[in-house]
Scaffold this motif. Structure first.
Motif, PDB file in Angstrom:
ATOM      1  N   ALA A 174      -4.548  -7.080   3.324  1.00 26.91           N
ATOM      2  CA  ALA A 174      -4.699  -5.632   3.503  1.00 26.91           C
ATOM      3  C   ALA A 174      -3.857  -4.867   2.495  1.00 26.91           C
ATOM      4  O   ALA A 174      -4.246  -3.785   2.041  1.00 26.91           O
ATOM      5  CB  ALA A 174      -4.322  -5.237   4.931  1.00 26.91           C
ATOM      6  N   LEU A 175      -2.710  -5.428   2.126  1.00 29.31           N
ATOM      7  CA  LEU A 175      -1.816  -4.754   1.185  1.00 29.31           C
ATOM      8  C   LEU A 175      -2.071  -5.161  -0.259  1.00 29.31           C
ATOM      9  O   LEU A 175      -1.994  -4.329  -1.166  1.00 29.31           O
ATOM     10  CB  LEU A 175      -0.365  -5.060   1.550  1.00 29.31           C
ATOM     11  CG  LEU A 175       0.131  -4.444   2.865  1.00 29.31           C
ATOM     12  CD1 LEU A 175       1.472  -5.048   3.259  1.00 29.31           C
ATOM     13  CD2 LEU A 175       0.243  -2.932   2.747  1.00 29.31           C
ATOM     14  N   THR A 176      -2.380  -6.430  -0.500  1.00 28.94           N
ATOM     15  CA  THR A 176      -2.473  -6.932  -1.875  1.00 28.94           C
ATOM     16  C   THR A 176      -3.902  -7.061  -2.378  1.00 28.94           C
ATOM     17  O   THR A 176      -4.101  -7.258  -3.578  1.00 28.94           O
ATOM     18  CB  THR A 176      -1.813  -8.305  -2.002  1.00 28.94           C
ATOM     19  OG1 THR A 176      -2.595  -9.278  -1.273  1.00 28.94           O
ATOM     20  CG2 THR A 176      -0.386  -8.293  -1.459  1.00 28.94           C
ATOM     21  N   GLY A 177      -4.870  -7.036  -1.476  1.00 26.68           N
ATOM     22  CA  GLY A 177      -6.252  -7.217  -1.892  1.00 26.68           C
ATOM     23  C   GLY A 177      -6.650  -8.656  -2.115  1.00 26.68           C
ATOM     24  O   GLY A 177      -7.724  -8.928  -2.646  1.00 26.68           O
ATOM     25  N   GLY A 178      -5.794  -9.591  -1.741  1.00 25.09           N
ATOM     26  CA  GLY A 178      -6.130 -11.004  -1.865  1.00 25.09           C
ATOM     27  C   GLY A 178      -5.109 -11.817  -2.613  1.00 25.09           C
ATOM     28  O   GLY A 178      -5.201 -13.053  -2.630  1.00 25.09           O
ATOM     29  N   ALA A 181       3.404   2.840  -0.635  1.00 28.17           N
ATOM     30  CA  ALA A 181       2.036   2.396  -0.899  1.00 28.17           C
ATOM     31  C   ALA A 181       1.921   1.686  -2.239  1.00 28.17           C
ATOM     32  O   ALA A 181       0.817   1.505  -2.749  1.00 28.17           O
ATOM     33  CB  ALA A 181       1.076   3.586  -0.852  1.00 28.17           C
ATOM     34  N   ASP A 182       3.057   1.277  -2.809  1.00 34.11           N
ATOM     35  CA  ASP A 182       3.060   0.513  -4.054  1.00 34.11           C
ATOM     36  C   ASP A 182       3.460  -0.922  -3.752  1.00 34.11           C
ATOM     37  O   ASP A 182       4.491  -1.173  -3.118  1.00 34.11           O
ATOM     38  CB  ASP A 182       4.029   1.138  -5.059  1.00 34.11           C
ATOM     39  CG  ASP A 182       3.483   2.417  -5.660  1.00 34.11           C
ATOM     40  OD1 ASP A 182       2.744   2.328  -6.655  1.00 34.11           O
ATOM     41  OD2 ASP A 182       3.779   3.498  -5.112  1.00 34.11           O
ATOM     42  N   ILE A 183       2.642  -1.865  -4.230  1.00 32.91           N
ATOM     43  CA  ILE A 183       2.822  -3.285  -3.960  1.00 32.91           C
ATOM     44  C   ILE A 183       3.071  -3.992  -5.291  1.00 32.91           C
ATOM     45  O   ILE A 183       2.234  -3.930  -6.197  1.00 32.91           O
ATOM     46  CB  ILE A 183       1.577  -3.883  -3.273  1.00 32.91           C
ATOM     47  CG1 ILE A 183       1.164  -3.047  -2.052  1.00 32.91           C
ATOM     48  CG2 ILE A 183       1.829  -5.335  -2.907  1.00 32.91           C
ATOM     49  CD1 ILE A 183       2.206  -2.952  -0.968  1.00 32.91           C
ATOM     50  N   VAL A 192      -3.681   2.102  -1.873  1.00 31.75           N
ATOM     51  CA  VAL A 192      -2.486   1.425  -2.367  1.00 31.75           C
ATOM     52  C   VAL A 192      -2.651   1.151  -3.851  1.00 31.75           C
ATOM     53  O   VAL A 192      -3.769   1.024  -4.362  1.00 31.75           O
ATOM     54  CB  VAL A 192      -2.211   0.094  -1.618  1.00 31.75           C
ATOM     55  CG1 VAL A 192      -1.899   0.347  -0.148  1.00 31.75           C
ATOM     56  CG2 VAL A 192      -3.382  -0.864  -1.762  1.00 31.75           C
ATOM     57  N   HIS A 193      -1.527   1.075  -4.547  1.00 39.26           N
ATOM     58  CA  HIS A 193      -1.494   0.617  -5.929  1.00 39.26           C
ATOM     59  C   HIS A 193      -0.872  -0.777  -5.940  1.00 39.26           C
ATOM     60  O   HIS A 193       0.247  -0.966  -5.441  1.00 39.26           O
ATOM     61  CB  HIS A 193      -0.668   1.562  -6.803  1.00 39.26           C
ATOM     62  CG  HIS A 193      -1.375   2.827  -7.167  1.00 39.26           C
ATOM     63  ND1 HIS A 193      -0.801   3.813  -7.963  1.00 39.26           N
ATOM     64  CD2 HIS A 193      -2.622   3.278  -6.849  1.00 39.26           C
ATOM     65  CE1 HIS A 193      -1.665   4.804  -8.110  1.00 39.26           C
ATOM     66  NE2 HIS A 193      -2.762   4.513  -7.448  1.00 39.26           N
ATOM     67  N   VAL A 194      -1.586  -1.734  -6.509  1.00 38.33           N
ATOM     68  CA  VAL A 194      -1.103  -3.109  -6.598  1.00 38.33           C
ATOM     69  C   VAL A 194      -0.743  -3.383  -8.056  1.00 38.33           C
ATOM     70  O   VAL A 194      -1.580  -3.233  -8.944  1.00 38.33           O
ATOM     71  CB  VAL A 194      -2.155  -4.114  -6.096  1.00 38.33           C
ATOM     72  CG1 VAL A 194      -1.552  -5.510  -6.018  1.00 38.33           C
ATOM     73  CG2 VAL A 194      -2.696  -3.693  -4.735  1.00 38.33           C
ATOM     74  N   HIS A 195       0.504  -3.779  -8.288  1.00 35.27           N
ATOM     75  CA  HIS A 195       1.049  -3.931  -9.634  1.00 35.27           C
ATOM     76  C   HIS A 195       1.255  -5.409  -9.960  1.00 35.27           C
ATOM     77  O   HIS A 195       1.750  -6.168  -9.121  1.00 35.27           O
ATOM     78  CB  HIS A 195       2.398  -3.219  -9.746  1.00 35.27           C
ATOM     79  CG  HIS A 195       2.382  -1.787  -9.303  1.00 35.27           C
ATOM     80  ND1 HIS A 195       2.252  -0.731 -10.188  1.00 35.27           N
ATOM     81  CD2 HIS A 195       2.490  -1.231  -8.070  1.00 35.27           C
ATOM     82  CE1 HIS A 195       2.297   0.409  -9.518  1.00 35.27           C
ATOM     83  NE2 HIS A 195       2.435   0.132  -8.232  1.00 35.27           N
TER      84      HIS A 195
END
Length: 336
Positions: free
Chosen positions: A73-77, A88-90, A321-324
């Motif tokens: 849910a937070l990282t997209g996989g 909201a930044d991962i 969310v933004h996933v970095h």
């Protein structure tokens, strides 16, 4: 014990918050939240980085094996452990987490100016060649039995099956080959300390120390397989110094639902796609590790530089969310 600290350079506190578990302090969108589990070597590296910086952080325990629906849910996989959440930044991968923490609190530095290049190179080697030699050495049958002593047999079986799926197609030494290579690596590392220096690169600790330590920390937990460290007195004394850095201040525990709620109540930080790198803002893209656990994360490109890539994702539970990710050892592709 933690390393000395200086004034924080954190961004202004945001207004959104989530409720932690009983006994923990409230968590805001500016707080550090580490998603990890106790036995993860790379998580130990992240915990030591937090301790080195003298930072407070909230803890979310993630599963050791798939499935990981709250992680997704937070990282997209992205399935590797650990990852760092700030609202909201991962932030994925300890190499990127190190840079985030360096920006958060520059002193003491993980990258001392006099040895910064060497420190980064050694950290990269430690997270790849050294780690993928130490792990198969430690996880030979006697080591695995020691690490999972007292656990049901199905727990060990699930762990082995999960890691086999993560590393499918990835070349790595096994058994005696891993032990032979690790024996040489330990001799090389011991030679670096032969002149009596306290840290691998001299008088100052750096990211090199924390990165080399965590694979050896895993070996030290592997029962009879830890005997490979015994001849290296200076190296074991160095390991004790690294361990003494500690893990910083644990502000409390969060459950994964609270971490997801925190993300949904927060707004991701702005990001920028630099020109001339072959991509444009808003491009549908995927990012995947290039070596193992190659599960791709899909999203809209909102940040790109020579160092990092950032995807925007919308999740029913976590919101926007933004996933970095770091650029080194990650593959960026246009979707479709």
């Amino acid at each position: 014990m933690s390393a000395s600290t200086s004034a924080s350079t954190s961004t202004p506190a945001a207004s959104s918050s989530a409720s932690p578990s009983a006994g923990a302090s409230p968590v805001t969108a500016d707080d550090l939240v580490l998603h990890h589990y106790a036995g993860s070597p790379f998580a130990e590296k992240a915990r030591l980085m937090l301790g080195f910086k003298g930072l407070a952080w909230h803890s979310v325990t993630v599963p050791m094996v798939m499935p990981k629906p709250d992680v997704a849910a937070l990282t997209g996989g992205y399935r590797r452990t650990p990852f760092l959440q700030i609202g909201a930044d991962i932030y994925c991968d300890t190499a990127l987490i190190a840079r985030v923490l360096e920006g958060r609190r520059p002193t003491p530095s993980l990258f001392p100016a006099a040895v910064a290049g060497q420190a980064r190179l050694i950290a990269q080697w430690a997270g790849t060649d050294l780690f993928w030699t130490a792990l198969p050495h430690a996880m030979q049958p006697a080591g695995a039995a020691a690490m999972f002593a007292g656990a049901p047999q199905e727990v060990l079986q699930a762990f082995v099956a999960d890691r086999k799926a993560m590393t499918e197609g990835m070349p790595q030494p096994r058994g005696g080959d891993a032990t032979a290579a690790l024996t040489q690596y330990l001799e090389w590392l011991s030679a670096m300390l032969a002149d009596g220096r306290p840290w691998l690169l001299g008088a100052e600790a750096s990211i090199a120390d924390l990165s080399v330590y965590h694979p050896l920390w895993f070996v030290a937990k592997a029962g009879p397989m830890a005997a490979i460290l015994t001849p290296h007195e200076a190296l074991r004394a160095w390991m004790a110094r690294v361990a003494a850095i500690g893990h910083g201040e644990r502000a409390g525990k969060l459950d994964s639902a609270a971490a997801i709620a925190l993300a949904k109540a927060s707004t991701p930080k702005p990001a920028l796609v630099e020109e001339g790198l072959g991509f444009a803002h808003g491009d549908p893209v995927t990012v995947a590790p290039s070596d193992y656990a190659r599960d791709a994360v899909a999203g809209a490109l909102v940040g790109l530089s020579a160092d990092t890539v950032t995807l925007a994702r919308d999740d029913e539970r976590a919101g926007r969310v933004h996933v970095h990710f770091p650029r080194i050892r990650y593959v960026l592709r246009k979707a479709g």
